[in-house]
Design a protein around this motif. Structure first.
Motif, PDB file in Angstrom:
ATOM      1  N   ILE A  32      -0.076  -0.370   4.602  1.00  0.00           N
ATOM      2  CA  ILE A  32       0.830  -0.504   5.748  1.00  0.00           C
ATOM      3  C   ILE A  32       2.130  -1.174   5.327  1.00  0.00           C
ATOM      4  CG2 ILE A  32       1.142  -1.694   7.952  1.00  0.00           C
ATOM      5  CD1 ILE A  32      -1.803  -1.216   8.531  1.00  0.00           C
ATOM      6  N   VAL A  33       2.032  -2.225   4.490  1.00  0.00           N
ATOM      7  CA  VAL A  33       3.239  -2.911   4.021  1.00  0.00           C
ATOM      8  C   VAL A  33       4.097  -1.973   3.179  1.00  0.00           C
ATOM      9  CG1 VAL A  33       4.098  -4.810   2.608  1.00  0.00           C
ATOM     10  CG2 VAL A  33       2.144  -5.178   4.124  1.00  0.00           C
ATOM     11  N   ALA A  34       3.458  -1.231   2.271  1.00  0.00           N
ATOM     12  CA  ALA A  34       4.207  -0.290   1.426  1.00  0.00           C
ATOM     13  C   ALA A  34       4.848   0.810   2.268  1.00  0.00           C
ATOM     14  CB  ALA A  34       3.280   0.325   0.381  1.00  0.00           C
ATOM     15  N   LEU A  35       4.149   1.290   3.281  1.00  0.00           N
ATOM     16  CA  LEU A  35       4.704   2.321   4.154  1.00  0.00           C
ATOM     17  C   LEU A  35       5.927   1.800   4.910  1.00  0.00           C
ATOM     18  CD1 LEU A  35       4.108   5.240   4.998  1.00  0.00           C
ATOM     19  CD2 LEU A  35       2.751   4.348   6.894  1.00  0.00           C
ATOM     20  N   TYR A  36       5.871   0.547   5.331  1.00  0.00           N
ATOM     21  CA  TYR A  36       7.022  -0.060   6.005  1.00  0.00           C
ATOM     22  C   TYR A  36       8.231  -0.158   5.057  1.00  0.00           C
ATOM     23  CZ  TYR A  36      10.051  -4.016   7.025  1.00  0.00           C
ATOM     24  OH  TYR A  36      11.144  -4.817   7.184  1.00  0.00           O
ATOM     25  N   VAL A  37       7.993  -0.552   3.805  1.00  0.00           N
ATOM     26  CA  VAL A  37       9.100  -0.682   2.848  1.00  0.00           C
ATOM     27  C   VAL A  37       9.743   0.680   2.592  1.00  0.00           C
ATOM     28  CG1 VAL A  37       9.732  -1.348   0.504  1.00  0.00           C
ATOM     29  CG2 VAL A  37       8.099  -2.725   1.786  1.00  0.00           C
ATOM     30  N   VAL A  38       8.937   1.724   2.442  1.00  0.00           N
ATOM     31  CA  VAL A  38       9.469   3.071   2.243  1.00  0.00           C
ATOM     32  C   VAL A  38      10.320   3.479   3.446  1.00  0.00           C
ATOM     33  CG1 VAL A  38       8.860   5.509   2.051  1.00  0.00           C
ATOM     34  CG2 VAL A  38       7.634   3.811   0.690  1.00  0.00           C
ATOM     35  N   SER A  39       9.844   3.219   4.643  1.00  0.00           N
ATOM     36  CA  SER A  39      10.572   3.608   5.847  1.00  0.00           C
ATOM     37  C   SER A  39      11.864   2.820   6.008  1.00  0.00           C
ATOM     38  CB  SER A  39       9.685   3.403   7.081  1.00  0.00           C
ATOM     39  OG  SER A  39      10.383   3.699   8.262  1.00  0.00           O
ATOM     40  N   SER A  40      11.890   1.583   5.554  1.00  0.00           N
ATOM     41  CA  SER A  40      13.101   0.771   5.675  1.00  0.00           C
ATOM     42  C   SER A  40      14.128   1.095   4.606  1.00  0.00           C
ATOM     43  CB  SER A  40      12.742  -0.718   5.599  1.00  0.00           C
ATOM     44  OG  SER A  40      12.224  -1.039   4.320  1.00  0.00           O
ATOM     45  N   ARG A  41      13.789   1.963   3.671  1.00  0.00           N
ATOM     46  CA  ARG A  41      14.683   2.309   2.582  1.00  0.00           C
ATOM     47  C   ARG A  41      15.325   3.683   2.749  1.00  0.00           C
ATOM     48  NH1 ARG A  41      14.310   0.313  -2.573  1.00  0.00           N
ATOM     49  NH2 ARG A  41      13.412  -1.502  -1.540  1.00  0.00           N
ATOM     50  N   TRP A  42      14.592   4.654   3.332  1.00  0.00           N
ATOM     51  CA  TRP A  42      15.089   6.032   3.421  1.00  0.00           C
ATOM     52  C   TRP A  42      14.995   6.556   4.849  1.00  0.00           C
ATOM     53  CZ3 TRP A  42      11.741   5.030  -0.894  1.00  0.00           C
ATOM     54  CH2 TRP A  42      12.414   5.023  -2.140  1.00  0.00           C
ATOM     55  N   ARG A  43      15.843   7.570   5.120  1.00  0.00           N
ATOM     56  CA  ARG A  43      15.826   8.251   6.420  1.00  0.00           C
ATOM     57  C   ARG A  43      15.348   9.691   6.318  1.00  0.00           C
ATOM     58  NH1 ARG A  43      17.669   6.021  10.826  1.00  0.00           N
ATOM     59  NH2 ARG A  43      19.049   4.208  10.785  1.00  0.00           N
ATOM     60  N   ASP A  44      14.983  10.147   5.149  1.00  0.00           N
ATOM     61  CA  ASP A  44      14.562  11.532   4.972  1.00  0.00           C
ATOM     62  C   ASP A  44      13.316  11.806   5.825  1.00  0.00           C
ATOM     63  OD1 ASP A  44      13.849  14.031   4.182  1.00  0.00           O
ATOM     64  OD2 ASP A  44      13.897  13.626   2.034  1.00  0.00           O
ATOM     65  N   PRO A  45      13.412  12.680   6.845  1.00  0.00           N
ATOM     66  CA  PRO A  45      12.254  12.899   7.733  1.00  0.00           C
ATOM     67  C   PRO A  45      11.073  13.537   7.005  1.00  0.00           C
ATOM     68  CG  PRO A  45      14.016  14.467   8.219  1.00  0.00           C
ATOM     69  CD  PRO A  45      14.584  13.474   7.266  1.00  0.00           C
ATOM     70  N   TRP A  46      11.354  14.404   6.018  1.00  0.00           N
ATOM     71  CA  TRP A  46      10.248  15.033   5.289  1.00  0.00           C
ATOM     72  C   TRP A  46       9.515  14.015   4.423  1.00  0.00           C
ATOM     73  CZ3 TRP A  46       8.740  19.505   6.984  1.00  0.00           C
ATOM     74  CH2 TRP A  46       9.652  20.364   7.593  1.00  0.00           C
ATOM     75  N   LEU A  47      10.263  13.127   3.805  1.00  0.00           N
ATOM     76  CA  LEU A  47       9.629  12.087   3.000  1.00  0.00           C
ATOM     77  C   LEU A  47       8.772  11.170   3.868  1.00  0.00           C
ATOM     78  CD1 LEU A  47       9.294  10.481   0.340  1.00  0.00           C
ATOM     79  CD2 LEU A  47      11.374   9.238   0.956  1.00  0.00           C
ATOM     80  N   LEU A  48       9.314  10.749   5.013  1.00  0.00           N
ATOM     81  CA  LEU A  48       8.567   9.862   5.899  1.00  0.00           C
ATOM     82  C   LEU A  48       7.346  10.559   6.485  1.00  0.00           C
ATOM     83  CD1 LEU A  48      11.519   8.108   7.782  1.00  0.00           C
ATOM     84  CD2 LEU A  48      10.225   7.286   5.814  1.00  0.00           C
ATOM     85  N   ALA A  49       7.508  11.852   6.838  1.00  0.00           N
ATOM     86  CA  ALA A  49       6.362  12.598   7.373  1.00  0.00           C
ATOM     87  C   ALA A  49       5.266  12.733   6.317  1.00  0.00           C
ATOM     88  CB  ALA A  49       6.823  13.977   7.856  1.00  0.00           C
ATOM     89  N   GLY A  50       5.670  13.005   5.063  1.00  0.00           N
ATOM     90  CA  GLY A  50       4.675  13.121   4.000  1.00  0.00           C
ATOM     91  C   GLY A  50       3.947  11.813   3.749  1.00  0.00           C
TER      92      GLY A  50
END
Length: 368
Positions: free
Chosen positions: A70-88
């Motif tokens: 969950i922490v790693a997922l939050y860091v990824v989301s706070s770094r990029w806006r790419d919807p495909w990356l976040l969806a994956g």
């Protein structure tokens, strides 16, 4: 910095506690290996967030530790806006959260499995939304700081323009009124020198004439100084010319490039008009099109000189701020005084274009 360290320590403590408790609940010591890898990976989550997310997934599958993921997922989301990356990433995390429950359900249509999928999806979506919220907040803070700097820059330009107008008005008054009166004194003194035969009167008239001429020279010098003073910081700073364009573009904090060049021998008012037009255009790009690039094109033919500033569409969020457009009004007035025209308008690709056209009577010489 101390609060950041406290948050990092709290996150690691929660992850370790969850890992230990989960391993004890599972009744097998082997899960401590994947949990340790996931917790240690959190130490470098700011540098390699995607790699850290992948490193935490084994701990999700066995023994079921989800806090590091969950922490790693939050860091990824706070770094990029790419919807495909976040969806994956969200799908990967959801699948990992669901997998430990699949062995208890014989079918995907099992009621408890469906509830588990919903809970797992919500668990994955929550840190993504939080990360996107904080990313938007950082971008907004950056944008507000840029707007503040742009407004301060515009305020200084307005102050300079007001001061320049006042000094030009004073220069005109001194030139039109004082110069006229002193010139009359010099003419009368010259007439007296010619008409009188008295040596003393002739000498006095000559002295008056010489003093008048000296006064006119001093007056012209003072008028030139008033017209040359451009900023409140220094009394004798000259107005900008086309030789200052490169420095203006370099200090604009915008990805801008200059194409073409103006003809040689342009008069100072024309050079100032070109400089101020480009300066105002770059200021508007910085205010209203954050992240956009700009192209400044200067071209001329036998009759006209054209300056075109075109910017691309903004790449960062733009705040809808009120604007009185005093800068564009001032540019329009400046262009009209030089016999030219100013055109502004949006571009089909979402950008904006400003075009100044000034007439030329000969190559390099404009109407003023």
């Amino acid at each position: 910095m101390s609060s950041r360290r406290f948050v990092d320590a709290a996150v690691l403590a929660v992850a370790v506690a969850e890992g230990v408790l989960t391993t004890i609940a599972e009744g097998t010591p082997y899960g401590i290996v994947t949990t340790a890898i996931a917790v240690l990976a959190l130490l470098v989550r700011e540098r390699w967030p995607l790699a850290v997310l992948l490193a935490t997934m084994p701990a999700v599958l066995f023994p079921g530790t989800i806090v590091p993921a969950i922490v790693a997922l939050y860091v990824v989301s706070s770094r990029w806006r790419d919807p495909w990356l976040l969806a994956g990433c969200g799908f990967l995390a959801t699948a990992g959260f669901v997998f430990p429950m699949s062995e208890f359900a014989p079918s995907i249509w099992d009621f408890h499995t469906l509830l588990g999928v919903i809970y797992a999806a919500m668990t994955a979506i929550a840190p993504i939304l939080l990360g996107q919220f904080l990313l938007s907040r950082r971008e907004l803070a950056l944008r507000l700081e840029e707007v503040k700097e742009a407004r301060e820059h515009e305020r200084r330009l307005d102050a300079e323009a007001i001061l320049a107008r006042e000094r030009n008005q004073l220069a005109r008054e001194m030139h039109d009124v004082v110069s006229h009166q002193v010139s009359l004194i010099a003419v009368q003194a010259t007439a007296l020198m010619v008409s009188t035969q008295d040596p003393d009167a002739k000498q006095a008239a000559g002295n008056v004439r010489q003093l008048s001429v000296n006064t006119l020279d001093e007056l012209r010098h003072m008028v030139n100084l008033l017209r040359a003073s451009g900023t409140p910081a220094t009394e004798l700073t000259p107005q900008p010319t086309l030789t200052d364009l490169e420095r203006l573009i370099g200090n604009s904090a915008i990805d801008a490039r200059l194409v073409g060049a103006a003809p040689e021998g342009l008069e100072p008012p024309v050079q100032r008009a070109i400089y101020r037009t480009i300066q105002e255009a770059l200021t508007n790009v910085r205010k209203h099109a954050p992240g956009a690039s700009a192209t400044i094109e200067i071209s001329h033919d036998d009759t006209d000189l054209t300056v075109t500033v075109t910017n691309t569409r903004p790449t960062r969020p733009n705040l809808a701020l009120p604007s009185a457009q005093h800068g564009l009004v001032g540019l329009q007035e400046r262009a009209t005084l030089l016999g030219g025209k100013l055109h502004t308008g949006p571009m089909p690709d979402g950008g904006f274009q400003l075009r100044l056209r000034l007439p030329l009577t000969a190559v390099g010489t404009a109407h003023v």
